[in-house]
Design a protein around this motif. Structure first.
Motif, mmCIF file in Angstrom:
data_model
loop_
_atom_site.group_PDB
_atom_site.id
_atom_site.type_symbol
_atom_site.label_atom_id
_atom_site.label_comp_id
_atom_site.label_asym_id
_atom_site.label_seq_id
_atom_site.Cartn_x
_atom_site.Cartn_y
_atom_site.Cartn_z
ATOM 1 N N ALA A 1 -2.720 5.173 -7.823
ATOM 2 C CA ALA A 1 -2.041 4.834 -6.575
ATOM 3 C C ALA A 1 -2.966 4.947 -5.375
ATOM 4 O O ALA A 1 -2.960 4.091 -4.494
ATOM 5 C CB ALA A 1 -0.817 5.731 -6.382
ATOM 6 N N ALA B 1 -3.672 1.756 -3.271
ATOM 7 C CA ALA B 1 -3.175 1.771 -1.897
ATOM 8 C C ALA B 1 -4.311 1.595 -0.897
ATOM 9 O O ALA B 1 -4.147 0.924 0.132
ATOM 10 C CB ALA B 1 -2.434 3.073 -1.625
ATOM 11 N N SER C 1 0.820 -1.211 0.000
ATOM 12 C CA SER C 1 0.000 0.000 0.000
ATOM 13 C C SER C 1 0.856 1.266 0.000
ATOM 14 O O SER C 1 0.637 2.182 -0.795
ATOM 15 C CB SER C 1 -0.920 -0.024 1.226
ATOM 16 O OG SER C 1 -1.697 1.136 1.285
ATOM 17 N N ILE C 2 1.849 1.303 0.868
ATOM 18 C CA ILE C 2 2.729 2.476 0.939
ATOM 19 C C ILE C 2 3.505 2.643 -0.359
ATOM 20 O O ILE C 2 3.681 3.750 -0.871
ATOM 21 C CB ILE C 2 3.676 2.349 2.148
ATOM 22 C CG1 ILE C 2 2.877 2.442 3.447
ATOM 23 C CG2 ILE C 2 4.766 3.431 2.108
ATOM 24 C CD1 ILE C 2 3.684 2.122 4.682
ATOM 25 N N MET D 1 2.627 1.801 -3.382
ATOM 26 C CA MET D 1 1.777 2.336 -4.435
ATOM 27 C C MET D 1 1.572 3.831 -4.287
ATOM 28 O O MET D 1 1.577 4.575 -5.267
ATOM 29 C CB MET D 1 0.441 1.598 -4.440
ATOM 30 C CG MET D 1 0.563 0.135 -4.827
ATOM 31 S SD MET D 1 -1.013 -0.731 -4.853
ATOM 32 C CE MET D 1 -1.665 -0.154 -6.411
ATOM 33 N N LEU D 2 1.384 4.303 -3.055
ATOM 34 C CA LEU D 2 1.236 5.743 -2.826
ATOM 35 C C LEU D 2 2.496 6.496 -3.222
ATOM 36 O O LEU D 2 2.435 7.631 -3.709
ATOM 37 C CB LEU D 2 0.914 6.008 -1.358
ATOM 38 C CG LEU D 2 -0.498 5.646 -0.901
ATOM 39 C CD1 LEU D 2 -0.606 5.767 0.612
ATOM 40 C CD2 LEU D 2 -1.528 6.538 -1.579
ATOM 41 N N GLY E 1 4.981 -3.181 -5.181
ATOM 42 C CA GLY E 1 3.959 -2.173 -5.443
ATOM 43 C C GLY E 1 4.196 -1.402 -6.720
ATOM 44 O O GLY E 1 3.242 -0.906 -7.343
#
Length: 427
Positions: free
Chosen positions: A364, A368, A78-79, A81-82, A132
């Protein structure tokens, strides 16, 4: 002299003649490449699922502690992707993709050599941080390289290709567990990461041209997250696609223990149960490619989310009451899982074309959110004591209720203009 990757001919024709040919067919070779690269994350998740009970036994820890390695992976995913979305908007897709795959490969080696569950939690986080890149950039590259009318179809095709890996991964993971234990799984993931790195370097082109980038714009790209979150439609898509994904991830994190330890399914046979649901994802995405042009994203999201809601509540009822035993749960989960890829493709496409100049950031923030909600659901189901289906059912039922909230927001706000402040912030 630095060599440049050779672009697929179909993509070169698309780039050079876009103005003359606005309805080009999707580039099949690019789809295959993106699907294979995007499989890094699912493979790293699914191949080691049959090994979770063995990992718990190896380190002498509880099932919840072993499952925390899965939660840390989703948090890192998740992080990552951000981080990658805005950076790729500012610096291009290709260098960010290559860096992410390199990190995935190195972290896979560290997973292989881990000697405590705490160490495995940390390096799984780093492995996910690298994986990611492929997930978020496969969406952005598909958006860059294809016409808007083709984007949802292309993302569904990518998902079908990507699903082939998870379809086989638990089966392979179960056999690897027999051959050499859970560490062999990470040896195979290391080799897969190396193959992906070579393929990306040689064959994946840059699809975000320099004239659309601005290095100083990376901060504005990150700032776009705050403005995106002011849009009710964004929240609708995040809840609708994200909570359906969380229901699926509850199944992923809980069934190794529920199926193998509670219902006494062998680790090798577990892969067949898992594979049936991955086949469902492929079927859902295939149906999306057939009907998206006729029905549009709103109706596809509405139909798929309705299936997810009803199936989630059915699974919750079966798990809590025990009616029907294993097979009633397997039946309901098939429908819970089958629509997740379809929902993700349509929700992400709708957001990226709502914010075309912040497509990487939009992809993202959606991806995310999916992964963060998946990690949260994994943690929640781990709080329930024992290995019975009860905790899995309650968590999936709650996910179904929040999916309904997301669907309501999408139906209400779809078609309304995007907030002007987000578009003004684009580079």
């Amino acid at each position: 002299m630095t060599s440049r990757p050779r672009e697929p001919r179909a993509l070169r024709r698309h780039t050079h003649h876009m103005s003359h040919s606005p309805r080009r067919r999707p580039d099949g070779r690019l789809i295959l490449l993106l699907g294979a690269l995007a499989a890094c994350g699912p493979l790293a998740t699914d191949m080691y699922l049959p090994s979770l009970p063995a990992i718990a036994q190896s380190f002498g820890v509880s099932a919840a502690a072993a499952a925390s390695t899965l939660t840390s992976f989703m948090a890192g995913f998740s992080i990552g992707m951000l981080l990658y979305g805005p950076v790729s908007d500012a610096y291009g897709r290709r260098p960010v993709l290559l860096g992410g795959i390199a990190l995935f490969t190195l972290a896979s080696i560290a997973c292989w050599l881990s000697f405590s569950v705490g160490e495995l939690v940390v390096v799984r986080f780093l492995q996910a941080l690298g994986a990611g890149a492929a997930s978020v950039l496969s969406r952005a590259i598909a958006r860059d390289a294809h016409e808007p009318s083709d984007a949802a179809k292309v993302l569904s095709m990518v998902a079908i290709v990507t699903a082939i890996g998870p379809l086989l991964a638990p089966l392979i993971g179960g056999q690897l567990l027999l051959i050499g234990g859970w560490r062999v799984v990470f040896v195979v993931l290391t080799l897969f990461g190396l193959a992906c790195a070579v393929a990306a370097y040689l064959r994946v082109p840059e699809t975000w041209p320099p004239e659309k980038r601005e290095s100083a714009a990376v901060l504005r790209s990150f700032a776009a997250y705050g403005r995106l979150l002011r849009d009710p439609l964004v929240w609708g898509h995040m809840l609708c696609g994200g909570m359906a994904f969380a229901a699926m991830f509850t199944y992923i994190s809980a069934t190794p223990f529920v199926y193998i330890e509670y219902f006494h399914v062998s680790p090798q046979h577990y892969g067949f149960f898992f594979g049936a649901n991955v086949f469902g994802i492929m079927l859902g995405n295939f149906l999306n490619t057939r009907f998206i042009g006729r029905l549009g994203t709103l109706r596809m999201v509405s139909i798929a989310s309705s299936v997810s809601i009803v199936a989630s509540l059915f699974v919750a009822l079966m798990c809590v009451t025990g009616w029907g035993g294993l097979w009633s749960i397997v039946f309901g989960l098939f429908f819970v899982v089958s629509v997740v890829g379809l929902l993700g493709a349509n929700c992400a496409t709708d957001l990226m074309y709502r914010y075309p100049k912040n497509a990487g950031a939009a992809a993202a923030v959606f991806g995310a959110t999916q992964l963060a909600l998946g990690a949260l659901a994994s943690a929640v189901v781990g709080w329930f004591p024992g290995i019975s289906p009860f905790g899995m059912g309650v968590t999936i039922g709650v996910c179904g209720l929040f999916t309904w909230v997301g669907r309501a927001l999408v139906v209400k706000w779809h078609g309304t203009p995007a907030p002007h402040t987000v578009q003004a912030a684009a580079p």
